[in-house]
Design a protein around this motif. Structure first.
Motif, PDB file in Angstrom:
ATOM      1  N   ILE A 107      39.743  57.251  39.689  1.00 34.77           N
ATOM      2  CA  ILE A 107      39.983  55.920  39.111  1.00 34.77           C
ATOM      3  C   ILE A 107      39.237  54.872  39.923  1.00 34.77           C
ATOM      4  CG2 ILE A 107      41.743  54.200  38.566  1.00 34.77           C
ATOM      5  CD1 ILE A 107      43.683  56.528  38.120  1.00 34.77           C
ATOM      6  N   LEU A 108      38.378  54.177  39.242  1.00 35.72           N
ATOM      7  CA  LEU A 108      37.532  53.214  39.941  1.00 35.72           C
ATOM      8  C   LEU A 108      38.225  51.872  40.092  1.00 35.72           C
ATOM      9  CD1 LEU A 108      33.996  53.833  38.415  1.00 35.72           C
ATOM     10  CD2 LEU A 108      35.083  54.882  40.410  1.00 35.72           C
ATOM     11  N   THR A 109      37.969  51.253  41.229  1.00 38.90           N
ATOM     12  CA  THR A 109      38.463  49.899  41.436  1.00 38.90           C
ATOM     13  C   THR A 109      37.361  48.873  41.158  1.00 38.90           C
ATOM     14  OG1 THR A 109      37.895  50.140  43.764  1.00 38.90           O
ATOM     15  CG2 THR A 109      40.175  50.591  43.133  1.00 38.90           C
ATOM     16  N   ARG A 110      36.147  49.355  41.116  1.00 43.34           N
ATOM     17  CA  ARG A 110      35.032  48.475  40.762  1.00 43.34           C
ATOM     18  C   ARG A 110      34.039  49.265  39.919  1.00 43.34           C
ATOM     19  NH1 ARG A 110      32.094  45.629  45.784  1.00 43.34           N
ATOM     20  NH2 ARG A 110      33.861  45.885  47.180  1.00 43.34           N
ATOM     21  N   ALA A 111      33.518  48.630  38.891  1.00 41.21           N
ATOM     22  CA  ALA A 111      32.456  49.234  38.084  1.00 41.21           C
ATOM     23  C   ALA A 111      31.730  48.116  37.368  1.00 41.21           C
ATOM     24  CB  ALA A 111      33.047  50.224  37.084  1.00 41.21           C
ATOM     25  N   LEU A 112      30.555  48.426  36.887  1.00 38.19           N
ATOM     26  CA  LEU A 112      29.804  47.426  36.136  1.00 38.19           C
ATOM     27  C   LEU A 112      30.318  47.365  34.709  1.00 38.19           C
ATOM     28  CD1 LEU A 112      25.993  47.733  36.983  1.00 38.19           C
ATOM     29  CD2 LEU A 112      27.806  46.467  38.152  1.00 38.19           C
ATOM     30  N   GLY A 113      30.481  46.138  34.204  1.00 33.79           N
ATOM     31  CA  GLY A 113      30.783  45.964  32.791  1.00 33.79           C
ATOM     32  C   GLY A 113      32.247  45.824  32.450  1.00 33.79           C
ATOM     33  N   VAL A 114      33.125  45.946  33.441  1.00 34.05           N
ATOM     34  CA  VAL A 114      34.547  45.845  33.121  1.00 34.05           C
ATOM     35  C   VAL A 114      35.088  44.439  33.348  1.00 34.05           C
ATOM     36  CG1 VAL A 114      35.000  48.292  33.483  1.00 34.05           C
ATOM     37  CG2 VAL A 114      35.218  46.709  35.403  1.00 34.05           C
ATOM     38  N   GLN A 115      34.334  43.652  34.108  1.00 32.79           N
ATOM     39  CA  GLN A 115      34.718  42.258  34.306  1.00 32.79           C
ATOM     40  C   GLN A 115      33.452  41.408  34.259  1.00 32.79           C
ATOM     41  OE1 GLN A 115      36.981  42.337  38.035  1.00 32.79           O
ATOM     42  NE2 GLN A 115      38.848  42.043  36.829  1.00 32.79           N
ATOM     43  N   PRO A 116      33.581  40.135  33.939  1.00 34.95           N
ATOM     44  CA  PRO A 116      32.366  39.314  33.826  1.00 34.95           C
ATOM     45  C   PRO A 116      31.602  39.177  35.148  1.00 34.95           C
ATOM     46  CG  PRO A 116      34.347  37.965  33.556  1.00 34.95           C
ATOM     47  CD  PRO A 116      34.795  39.389  33.560  1.00 34.95           C
ATOM     48  N   GLU A 117      32.307  39.291  36.258  1.00 32.56           N
ATOM     49  CA  GLU A 117      31.626  39.246  37.553  1.00 32.56           C
ATOM     50  C   GLU A 117      32.086  40.428  38.387  1.00 32.56           C
ATOM     51  OE1 GLU A 117      29.152  37.368  38.500  1.00 32.56           O
ATOM     52  OE2 GLU A 117      29.220  36.193  36.647  1.00 32.56           O
ATOM     53  N   VAL A 118      31.228  40.855  39.271  1.00 34.45           N
ATOM     54  CA  VAL A 118      31.584  41.996  40.103  1.00 34.45           C
ATOM     55  C   VAL A 118      31.039  41.773  41.515  1.00 34.45           C
ATOM     56  CG1 VAL A 118      29.491  43.366  39.648  1.00 34.45           C
ATOM     57  CG2 VAL A 118      31.656  44.540  40.119  1.00 34.45           C
ATOM     58  N   ALA A 119      31.743  42.298  42.490  1.00 35.66           N
ATOM     59  CA  ALA A 119      31.246  42.239  43.867  1.00 35.66           C
ATOM     60  C   ALA A 119      30.367  43.455  44.131  1.00 35.66           C
ATOM     61  CB  ALA A 119      32.427  42.219  44.842  1.00 35.66           C
ATOM     62  N   VAL A 120      29.266  43.199  44.762  1.00 33.89           N
ATOM     63  CA  VAL A 120      28.297  44.271  45.016  1.00 33.89           C
ATOM     64  C   VAL A 120      28.166  44.488  46.521  1.00 33.89           C
ATOM     65  CG1 VAL A 120      25.909  45.030  44.638  1.00 33.89           C
ATOM     66  CG2 VAL A 120      27.018  43.536  42.965  1.00 33.89           C
ATOM     67  N   ASP A 121      28.243  45.722  46.950  1.00 34.22           N
ATOM     68  CA  ASP A 121      27.976  46.027  48.368  1.00 34.22           C
ATOM     69  C   ASP A 121      26.475  46.172  48.551  1.00 34.22           C
ATOM     70  OD1 ASP A 121      30.667  46.107  48.727  1.00 34.22           O
ATOM     71  OD2 ASP A 121      30.830  48.283  48.957  1.00 34.22           O
ATOM     72  N   VAL A 122      25.968  45.493  49.563  1.00 37.29           N
ATOM     73  CA  VAL A 122      24.523  45.538  49.796  1.00 37.29           C
ATOM     74  C   VAL A 122      24.242  45.848  51.268  1.00 37.29           C
ATOM     75  CG1 VAL A 122      22.345  44.283  49.567  1.00 37.29           C
ATOM     76  CG2 VAL A 122      24.225  43.766  48.021  1.00 37.29           C
ATOM     77  N   TRP A 123      23.306  46.705  51.495  1.00 37.79           N
ATOM     78  CA  TRP A 123      22.887  47.055  52.859  1.00 37.79           C
ATOM     79  C   TRP A 123      21.387  46.872  52.987  1.00 37.79           C
ATOM     80  CZ3 TRP A 123      26.280  49.677  49.898  1.00 37.79           C
ATOM     81  CH2 TRP A 123      27.514  50.075  50.438  1.00 37.79           C
ATOM     82  N   GLN A 124      20.959  46.584  54.205  1.00 41.45           N
ATOM     83  CA  GLN A 124      19.517  46.635  54.471  1.00 41.45           C
ATOM     84  C   GLN A 124      19.266  47.703  55.524  1.00 41.45           C
ATOM     85  OE1 GLN A 124      16.961  43.371  55.043  1.00 41.45           O
ATOM     86  NE2 GLN A 124      18.055  42.028  53.616  1.00 41.45           N
ATOM     87  N   ILE A 125      18.289  48.505  55.274  1.00 38.31           N
ATOM     88  CA  ILE A 125      18.006  49.639  56.147  1.00 38.31           C
ATOM     89  C   ILE A 125      16.529  49.623  56.536  1.00 38.31           C
ATOM     90  CG2 ILE A 125      18.090  52.159  56.324  1.00 38.31           C
ATOM     91  CD1 ILE A 125      20.006  51.940  53.768  1.00 38.31           C
ATOM     92  N   VAL A 126      16.274  49.879  57.805  1.00 42.37           N
ATOM     93  CA  VAL A 126      14.885  50.001  58.253  1.00 42.37           C
ATOM     94  C   VAL A 126      14.376  51.380  57.820  1.00 42.37           C
ATOM     95  CG1 VAL A 126      13.349  50.092  60.256  1.00 42.37           C
ATOM     96  CG2 VAL A 126      15.299  48.506  60.235  1.00 42.37           C
ATOM     97  N   PRO A 127      13.307  51.408  57.017  1.00 37.02           N
ATOM     98  CA  PRO A 127      12.820  52.705  56.553  1.00 37.02           C
ATOM     99  C   PRO A 127      12.116  53.482  57.659  1.00 37.02           C
ATOM    100  CG  PRO A 127      11.443  50.951  55.683  1.00 37.02           C
ATOM    101  CD  PRO A 127      12.482  50.294  56.535  1.00 37.02           C
ATOM    102  N   GLU A 128      12.757  54.514  58.129  1.00 41.28           N
ATOM    103  CA  GLU A 128      12.174  55.304  59.216  1.00 41.28           C
ATOM    104  C   GLU A 128      11.521  56.553  58.662  1.00 41.28           C
ATOM    105  OE1 GLU A 128      14.467  56.181  62.650  1.00 41.28           O
ATOM    106  OE2 GLU A 128      15.437  54.212  62.642  1.00 41.28           O
TER     107      GLU A 128
END
Ligand code: MN
Length: 490
Positions: free
Chosen positions: A158-179
């Motif tokens: 059961i998802l607590t977050r998904a795209l399309g179920v609410q008009p706005e959604v919180a997105v987790d974002v990371w930045q990674i150094v490509p090694e």
């Protein structure tokens, strides 16, 4: 410069009749979407999300652009789900990784909503980068459930977050150094639920080709049960930053902790792209995910070599983490600007222009001819008189004429070089010159003159012998004396 190589695979599995997963593989953008919603909803949700993601990211290929593209994808799925009764309630997960150029150099930006996952294989270890937005995982994050318990929790799907179920959604974002040497895995839960992590690690470590690795994982998920659609994208960093040395976990933790306090100290920083997103920096040594900091601050890690990017935590509506936005300027940002794709592209274009320039110059020079002197001998040169941008003229034809034989008024021109439009034109010039020499009244006509030629002294002209040859100044013994300064026969 960063060079990626990727491969993907997807399969409906052995239980489902429709594959609602969707993989995206492009040069710089990779994603997995796992759609849900009865009928055709799941497929359409995944397709809408991937299409929107791709189009929006193409418009703005940056870290902010990726987050923005996912917000846009959310709105698109939400919009379609509300416009069509048949699609009501559809949604999708979306895990995406993109290569972007930043001021600090190339970065991989990872973004996630839902329970599809991203892992990184680094130095033989496979580390999960994303956090599932599922009921079970939220319980783990709160410390109410162990990872082992979560893996079999009845509400793990059961998802607590998904795209399309609410008009706005919180997105987790990371930045990674490509090694260089790092391998990233994006997969739907049909893979991570079926296969234990050590098995996934084994396949990713053993299989060199990314597509083959993706296909093997999907095949194994089917063999393990195939209870769900299974989708895998494998992305390899072929050329990137030099691999960092592996750091002992304790050290990494210290580094992370130290950076966190720094983060707290520097609160007056720019706002992130979108409120609600979680921006997390990741060190190559120790990827840090939001959970590492209980209570909800953003996790921060310092890359020993590069700058630590920072972190921002989001209000997590499900768990109720306190919204404590923090952001810190790069810590120890001493690295010089790296060579980005744009720089490489610029160099390629520049190289092409330089090559085209050289080719043009060569064409120009090779199609240029002039008649000139080579130690008093009259010759036809290919090239430009005096050379052109370092390309010296070369002799293509030698004549039997010397400067002493030709009308003296022609000598300065020949010294300079008489330019002709083609080789034939140059030859014509030489022929004319020969004819003019042969038509002179010479005591000893040159060998190239027709034997029948019997020069007669035109009326009103003084014999040549009575006039000192001006060409004598050239220091060349004249085979036959020639004319006066007016060029006419004397
Ligand atoms: Mn699934």
């Amino acid at each position: 410069m960063t060079v990626l190589r990727s491969g993907s695979a997807s399969d409906v599995g052995r239980v489902r009749t429709v594959n609602e997963d969707l993989a995206l593989e492009s040069l710089t953008l990779f994603a997995v979407a796992d759609g849900m919603g009865g009928h055709v909803g799941g497929e359409i949700a995944a397709r809408t999300a991937i299409d929107t993601l791709q189009a929006e990211f193409a418009r703005k290929p940056s870290a902010d652009g990726l987050a923005g593209a996912i917000h846009e994808a959310n709105r698109a799925v939400w919009g379609r789900g509300h416009a069509d009764v048949d699609l009501r309630g559809m949604g999708t997960t979306l895990t995406a990784v993109a290569l972007v150029a930043t001021d600090e150099g190339d970065r991989l930006v990872l973004a996630n909503v839902g329970d599809s996952r991203a892992y990184r294989l680094h130095g033989g270890d496979l580390v999960q980068l994303t956090t599932d937005h599922s009921v079970a995982e939220e319980l783990v994050a709160r410390g109410d459930l162990s990872e082992e318990e979560a893996a079999v929790h009845p509400k793990r799907h059961i998802l607590t977050r998904a795209l399309g179920v609410q008009p706005e959604v919180a997105v987790d974002v990371w930045q990674i150094v490509p090694e260089e040497g790092d391998r990233f895995l994006l997969c739907s839960d049909g893979v991570s639920n079926e296969l234990p992590i050590d098995q996934i690690t084994g396949v990713l470590s053993e299989t060199r080709d990314p597509r083959e690795a993706a296909e093997r994982l999907v095949r194994m998920a089917n063999q393990a049960g195939g209870n769900d659609n299974a989708t895998v994208v494998v992305v390899d960093v072929m050329v990137g930053e030099p691999p960092s040395a592996d750091v002992a976990p304790t050290h990494a933790a210290e580094v992370a902790a130290g950076a966190t306090s720094l983060a707290t100290g520097a609160a007056a920083a720019p706002e992130p792209a979108s409120p609600g997103d979680t921006m997390v920096a990741m060190s190559p040594q120790a990827p840090v995910v939001p959970e590492t900091e209980p209570g909800g601050g953003g996790a921060v890690a310092v890359n020993g070599v590069g700058p630590a990017v920072v972190s921002r935590s989001a209000p997590d509506t499900t768990v109720g983490r306190p919204p404590t936005p923090r952001r810190v300027q790069p810590v120890g940002a001493r690295i010089p600007r790296r060579i980005t794709f744009r720089v490489v592209l610029f160099l390629i274009v520049l190289g092409g222009l330089v090559y085209a320039g050289f080719a043009t110059v060569h064409w120009y020079v090779n199609n240029s001819y002039f008649v000139g002197l080579n130690h008093h001998q009259i010759v036809i040169y290919q090239g430009r008189p005096g050379g052109f941008v370092g390309i010296e003229p070369k002799i293509v034809t030698r004549t039997q004429m010397t400067s002493a034989q030709v009308p003296s008024y022609k000598v300065p021109d020949l010294k300079t070089g008489v330019q002709e439009s083609s080789y034939q034109a140059a030859k014509n010039y030489v022929t004319d010159l020969q004819q003019s020499v042969c038509s002179l009244e010479l005591q000893q006509p040159p060998s190239y003159c027709p034997a029948s030629t019997t020069p007669t002294t035109p009326p009103g002209f003084t014999p040549a012998t009575s006039v000192p040859a001006p060409t004598a100044t050239l220091g060349m013994p004249a085979g036959g004396r020639v004319g006066t300064s007016d060029g006419r026969v004397a």
